[in-house]
Design a protein around this motif. Structure first.
Motif, short mmCIF file in Angstrom:
data_model
loop_
_atom_site.label_atom_id
_atom_site.label_comp_id
_atom_site.label_asym_id
_atom_site.label_seq_id
_atom_site.Cartn_x
_atom_site.Cartn_y
_atom_site.Cartn_z
N SER A 1 0.83 -1.21 0.00
CA SER A 1 0.00 0.00 0.00
C SER A 1 0.86 1.25 0.00
N PRO A 2 0.32 2.37 -0.53
CA PRO A 2 1.04 3.64 -0.45
C PRO A 2 1.05 4.14 0.99
N VAL A 3 2.22 4.57 1.45
CA VAL A 3 2.38 5.08 2.81
C VAL A 3 3.26 6.33 2.81
N LEU A 4 3.24 7.01 3.95
CA LEU A 4 4.14 8.12 4.19
C LEU A 4 4.90 7.79 5.46
N VAL A 5 6.22 7.74 5.37
CA VAL A 5 7.07 7.49 6.53
C VAL A 5 7.60 8.83 7.02
N LYS A 6 7.32 9.13 8.30
CA LYS A 6 7.83 10.36 8.92
C LYS A 6 8.94 9.98 9.88
N LEU A 7 10.05 10.70 9.77
CA LEU A 7 11.22 10.41 10.60
C LEU A 7 11.35 11.41 11.74
N TYR A 8 12.03 10.98 12.80
CA TYR A 8 12.31 11.89 13.91
C TYR A 8 13.28 12.98 13.48
N ARG A 9 14.32 12.57 12.73
CA ARG A 9 15.32 13.52 12.24
C ARG A 9 15.48 13.32 10.72
N PRO A 10 15.75 14.40 10.01
CA PRO A 10 15.89 14.27 8.56
C PRO A 10 17.02 13.31 8.17
N ARG A 11 16.81 12.61 7.08
CA ARG A 11 17.84 11.76 6.48
C ARG A 11 18.08 12.36 5.10
N GLY A 12 19.30 12.80 4.88
CA GLY A 12 19.61 13.45 3.61
C GLY A 12 18.79 14.71 3.39
N GLY A 13 18.48 15.40 4.48
CA GLY A 13 17.71 16.63 4.39
C GLY A 13 16.21 16.44 4.26
N VAL A 14 15.76 15.17 4.27
CA VAL A 14 14.33 14.88 4.08
C VAL A 14 13.79 14.18 5.33
N LYS A 15 12.62 14.65 5.79
CA LYS A 15 12.01 14.09 7.00
C LYS A 15 10.77 13.23 6.71
N GLU A 16 10.20 13.37 5.51
CA GLU A 16 9.02 12.59 5.13
C GLU A 16 9.27 11.91 3.79
N TYR A 17 9.01 10.60 3.74
CA TYR A 17 9.25 9.80 2.55
C TYR A 17 7.96 9.11 2.10
N PRO A 18 7.41 9.50 0.94
CA PRO A 18 6.27 8.77 0.39
C PRO A 18 6.77 7.57 -0.41
N GLY A 19 5.99 6.52 -0.44
CA GLY A 19 6.36 5.35 -1.23
C GLY A 19 5.39 4.23 -0.98
N GLU B 1 14.55 5.40 13.84
CA GLU B 1 14.42 6.58 12.96
C GLU B 1 12.98 6.98 12.73
N VAL B 2 12.06 6.01 12.80
CA VAL B 2 10.69 6.20 12.34
C VAL B 2 9.79 6.76 13.44
N ALA B 3 9.26 7.95 13.18
CA ALA B 3 8.31 8.56 14.12
C ALA B 3 6.90 8.03 13.85
N GLN B 4 6.57 7.84 12.56
CA GLN B 4 5.21 7.43 12.22
C GLN B 4 5.17 6.89 10.80
N VAL B 5 4.33 5.88 10.58
CA VAL B 5 4.02 5.40 9.24
C VAL B 5 2.51 5.49 9.09
N ARG B 6 2.10 6.17 8.04
CA ARG B 6 0.67 6.43 7.83
C ARG B 6 0.31 6.02 6.41
N LEU B 7 -0.89 5.41 6.25
CA LEU B 7 -1.37 5.11 4.91
C LEU B 7 -1.54 6.43 4.16
N ARG B 8 -1.34 6.38 2.86
CA ARG B 8 -1.42 7.58 2.03
C ARG B 8 -2.42 7.32 0.91
N VAL B 9 -3.37 8.23 0.76
CA VAL B 9 -4.36 8.09 -0.30
C VAL B 9 -3.82 8.79 -1.53
N GLU B 10 -3.84 8.06 -2.64
CA GLU B 10 -3.39 8.63 -3.91
C GLU B 10 -4.61 8.90 -4.78
N PHE B 11 -4.65 10.07 -5.39
CA PHE B 11 -5.76 10.44 -6.26
C PHE B 11 -5.33 10.43 -7.70
#
Length: 150
Positions: A97-115, A140-150
């Motif tokens: 499923s599509p999700v959004l991974v939110k990190l506690y601290r940025p990795r490579g300058g990015v804190k949220e990863y969709p995939g 590293e992971v603060a939260q993983v949330r389902l992501r709705v794609e339109f």
């Protein structure tokens, strides 16, 4: 036993009695107020009638068992389309499923990863991205949330 665990223990049979799934129980402070929220789900989604039925059934049980000594607001809510994944079974259920991974601290300058959720093992989350798979450690992971794609 934590408040959420106590509530979950007596809420689960009530929720399941309505043919619903207990998704989560949270007890959180928002501003000056405390909220006890029971999140429910079912195939095809829940509606206001489901929430109301569960709320009416749980209200007297909460009064009787009194797991929270202070005042709070009680809500029964849908788990929602963009729900947070918490338990290993949540991750297994939504593999692919599509999700959004939110990190506690940025990795490579990015804190949220969709995939796409490609894997979950002992708290490590593997995400499929356009640049290839990325694995995040549990710490590293603060939260993983389902992501709705339109």
């Amino acid at each position: 036993m934590k408040i959420t665990e106590q509530v979950e223990s007596f809420a689960r049979p009530v929720v399941e009695g309505f043919g619903l799934e207990l998704w989560d129980v949270e007890y959180v402070r928002e501003g000056a107020d405390w909220f006890l929220r029971v999140y429910i789900d079912k195939e095809g989604g829940v509606d206001i009638d489901d929430c109301e039925a569960v709320s009416r059934a749980l209200d007297p049980i909460l009064d009787e068992k009194d797991p929270i000594p202070d005042s709070y607001h009680f809500e029964v809510c849908s788990a929602g389309l963009e729900r947070v994944l918490k338990r290993p079974e949540d991750f297994r259920r939504f593999l692919g499923s599509p999700v959004l991974v939110k990190l506690y601290r940025p990795r490579g300058g990015v804190k949220e990863y969709p995939g796409t959720l490609e894997g979950y093992e002992e708290g490590r989350v593997t995400l499929g991205t356009q640049g290839g798979p990325i694995t995040f450690e549990k710490t590293e992971v603060a939260q993983v949330r389902l992501r709705v794609e339109f």
